[in-house]
Enzyme design. Sequence first.
Site, PDB file in Angstrom:
ATOM      1  N   CYS A 116       0.812  -1.227   0.000  1.00 52.30           N
ATOM      2  CA  CYS A 116       0.000   0.000   0.000  1.00 52.30           C
ATOM      3  C   CYS A 116       0.839   1.269   0.000  1.00 52.30           C
ATOM      4  CB  CYS A 116      -0.969  -0.015   1.179  1.00 52.30           C
ATOM      5  SG  CYS A 116      -2.108  -1.398   1.087  1.00 52.30           S
ATOM      6  N   HIS A 255      -3.508   7.099   2.509  1.00 52.66           N
ATOM      7  CA  HIS A 255      -3.864   5.780   1.965  1.00 52.66           C
ATOM      8  C   HIS A 255      -5.212   5.376   2.557  1.00 52.66           C
ATOM      9  CE1 HIS A 255      -3.918   1.659   0.865  1.00 52.66           C
ATOM     10  NE2 HIS A 255      -3.716   1.224   2.100  1.00 52.66           N
ATOM     11  N   ASN A 285     -10.033  -0.395  -0.260  1.00 53.18           N
ATOM     12  CA  ASN A 285      -8.571  -0.319  -0.283  1.00 53.18           C
ATOM     13  C   ASN A 285      -8.073  -0.888  -1.614  1.00 53.18           C
ATOM     14  OD1 ASN A 285      -5.832  -0.543   0.050  1.00 53.18           O
ATOM     15  ND2 ASN A 285      -5.924  -1.497   2.074  1.00 53.18           N
TER      16      ASN A 285
HETATM   17  N1  COA Z   1     -18.364  -8.990   9.176  1.00 54.11           N
HETATM   18  C1  COA Z   1     -18.835  -9.220  10.420  1.00 54.11           C
HETATM   19  N2  COA Z   1     -18.035  -9.540  11.457  1.00 54.11           N
HETATM   20  C2  COA Z   1     -16.708  -9.620  11.216  1.00 54.11           C
HETATM   21  C3  COA Z   1     -16.172  -9.398   9.950  1.00 54.11           C
HETATM   22  C4  COA Z   1     -17.046  -9.078   8.916  1.00 54.11           C
HETATM   23  N3  COA Z   1     -16.624  -8.828   7.659  1.00 54.11           N
HETATM   24  N4  COA Z   1     -14.817  -9.537  10.022  1.00 54.11           N
HETATM   25  C5  COA Z   1     -14.541  -9.849  11.283  1.00 54.11           C
HETATM   26  N5  COA Z   1     -15.679  -9.907  12.015  1.00 54.11           N
HETATM   27  C6  COA Z   1     -15.824 -10.211  13.439  1.00 54.11           C
HETATM   28  C7  COA Z   1     -14.641 -10.962  13.996  1.00 54.11           C
HETATM   29  O1  COA Z   1     -14.764 -12.337  13.748  1.00 54.11           O
HETATM   30  C8  COA Z   1     -14.748 -10.610  15.463  1.00 54.11           C
HETATM   31  O2  COA Z   1     -15.729 -11.412  16.038  1.00 54.11           O
HETATM   32  P1  COA Z   1     -15.551 -12.004  17.539  1.00 54.11           P
HETATM   33  O3  COA Z   1     -15.473 -10.757  18.396  1.00 54.11           O
HETATM   34  O4  COA Z   1     -16.779 -12.806  17.725  1.00 54.11           O
HETATM   35  O5  COA Z   1     -14.288 -12.760  17.505  1.00 54.11           O
HETATM   36  C9  COA Z   1     -15.263  -9.178  15.455  1.00 54.11           C
HETATM   37  O6  COA Z   1     -15.866  -8.989  14.167  1.00 54.11           O
HETATM   38  C10 COA Z   1     -14.201  -8.146  15.667  1.00 54.11           C
HETATM   39  O7  COA Z   1     -13.098  -8.476  14.818  1.00 54.11           O
HETATM   40  P2  COA Z   1     -11.781  -7.627  14.758  1.00 54.11           P
HETATM   41  O8  COA Z   1     -10.855  -8.230  13.764  1.00 54.11           O
HETATM   42  O9  COA Z   1     -11.287  -7.378  16.143  1.00 54.11           O
HETATM   43  O10 COA Z   1     -12.405  -6.259  14.184  1.00 54.11           O
HETATM   44  P3  COA Z   1     -11.698  -4.917  13.925  1.00 54.11           P
HETATM   45  O11 COA Z   1     -12.480  -3.834  14.572  1.00 54.11           O
HETATM   46  O12 COA Z   1     -10.226  -4.962  14.165  1.00 54.11           O
HETATM   47  O13 COA Z   1     -11.915  -4.722  12.351  1.00 54.11           O
HETATM   48  C11 COA Z   1     -10.617  -4.888  10.341  1.00 54.11           C
HETATM   49  C12 COA Z   1     -11.322  -5.647  11.455  1.00 54.11           C
HETATM   50  C13 COA Z   1      -9.985  -5.889   9.386  1.00 54.11           C
HETATM   51  C14 COA Z   1     -11.636  -4.037   9.626  1.00 54.11           C
HETATM   52  C15 COA Z   1      -9.557  -3.977  10.993  1.00 54.11           C
HETATM   53  O14 COA Z   1      -8.770  -4.721  11.875  1.00 54.11           O
HETATM   54  C16 COA Z   1      -8.646  -3.336   9.986  1.00 54.11           C
HETATM   55  O15 COA Z   1      -9.064  -2.503   9.198  1.00 54.11           O
HETATM   56  N6  COA Z   1      -7.355  -3.682  10.020  1.00 54.11           N
HETATM   57  C17 COA Z   1      -6.395  -3.082   9.130  1.00 54.11           C
HETATM   58  C18 COA Z   1      -6.530  -3.694   7.785  1.00 54.11           C
HETATM   59  C19 COA Z   1      -5.718  -2.988   6.780  1.00 54.11           C
HETATM   60  O16 COA Z   1      -5.722  -1.792   6.753  1.00 54.11           O
HETATM   61  N7  COA Z   1      -5.032  -3.732   5.920  1.00 54.11           N
HETATM   62  C20 COA Z   1      -4.286  -3.212   4.873  1.00 54.11           C
HETATM   63  C21 COA Z   1      -3.077  -2.545   5.400  1.00 54.11           C
HETATM   64  S1  COA Z   1      -2.681  -1.186   4.430  1.00 54.11           S
END
Ligand code: COA
Length: 328
Positions: A116, A255, A285
Amino acid sequence: MSLKRAKISGIGRYLPEYILTNKELETMVETNDEWIRSRTGISERRILKDPDKATAFMATEAAKEALADANVDASEIDMIVLGTVTPDYMFPSTAALVQKRIGAVNAWGFDLSAACSGFLFALSTGTMMIESGRAKKVLVIGADKMSSIVDFTDRTTCILFGDAAGAVVLEEADKGGIIDFVHHTDGDEECSLYQHAGGSLNPASLETVKNGKHFLTQDGPVVFKKATQGMADVSLEIMERNQLTGDDVAWLVPHQANLRIINATARRMGLSTDKVMINIEKFGNTTAATIPLCLYDWKDKLNEGDKIILAAFGGGITWGATYLEWSK
Ligand code: COA
């Protein structure tokens, strides 16, 4: 000898027509529109459906538009630097495919892998070529067909990514232009953001395919924390060393990985949200394409002399920020 400066003289983009909405994702994995929007800020993303087309196609279309915008002929381009993690082939490079397709008969070029941060790293590479006088016109492209490495059965990743390309032409600046950049790399031994197979360590095999090792995998919360910290830290770093306050900055071009990461960065920089380019709701993204897609959407609002900070964070891990003064 004083260095020349580079400026962005043209911007182009390519967006696939197909719109994959959160509603459609609800039919594919266990998720819902409200969760995706509140956790990421994304409502829809573009997907390149045509199986005969990939990153080079999108990059070529974006490049053509950027050249037209800059009023530059492809034969005038000296160099093409293309950030991508989804090249059409391991080799030849996507930059080489674009060079041929646009008729950049005098250009050399290569792909650059910084996930990214790919566009920012490519922009700095092109900038240094112009600063040194080695090149007069450089095409910088960020392009990714993320749908080719996303597992559409994994709800933690498939909601995030989209396909697109963005391109800019760099030329010598009479005033303003790209003033400074700060980039960082910290090899990620924790495997928080990876494509495990397809390289020389784990070449494609029946096993790697069966085990889904060609898909992008990430530890979302770990990446979230690193990105929130990294993007804000590096933005502050570049502001400090250029004696800029939040009031001086006209625009932040972050980004587009997650709206919460963008908002946290803007907060730490002391910027109100009306100074932040955000289009994540429409495109998700798109990895190396997000920053030029923002510049494209905002180009009519940019004024001569606007102080702009571009900031990115990506797999590797890689992160960085660029400071430029708008002049076209
Ligand atoms: N829909 C519904 N629930 C979802 C889900 C989805 N698409 N994806 C994950 N969950 C659930 C998880 O299983 C978890 O459930 P649990 O509490 O029962 O275990 C809960 O939602 C919370 O998950 P978590 O991973 O802690 O959520 P989060 O708030 O961290 O959001 C992302 C997840 C991926 C959106 C977030 O971590 C993120 O944006 N990370 C950075 C990703 C990124 O930028 N990547 C590229 C780098 S440039």
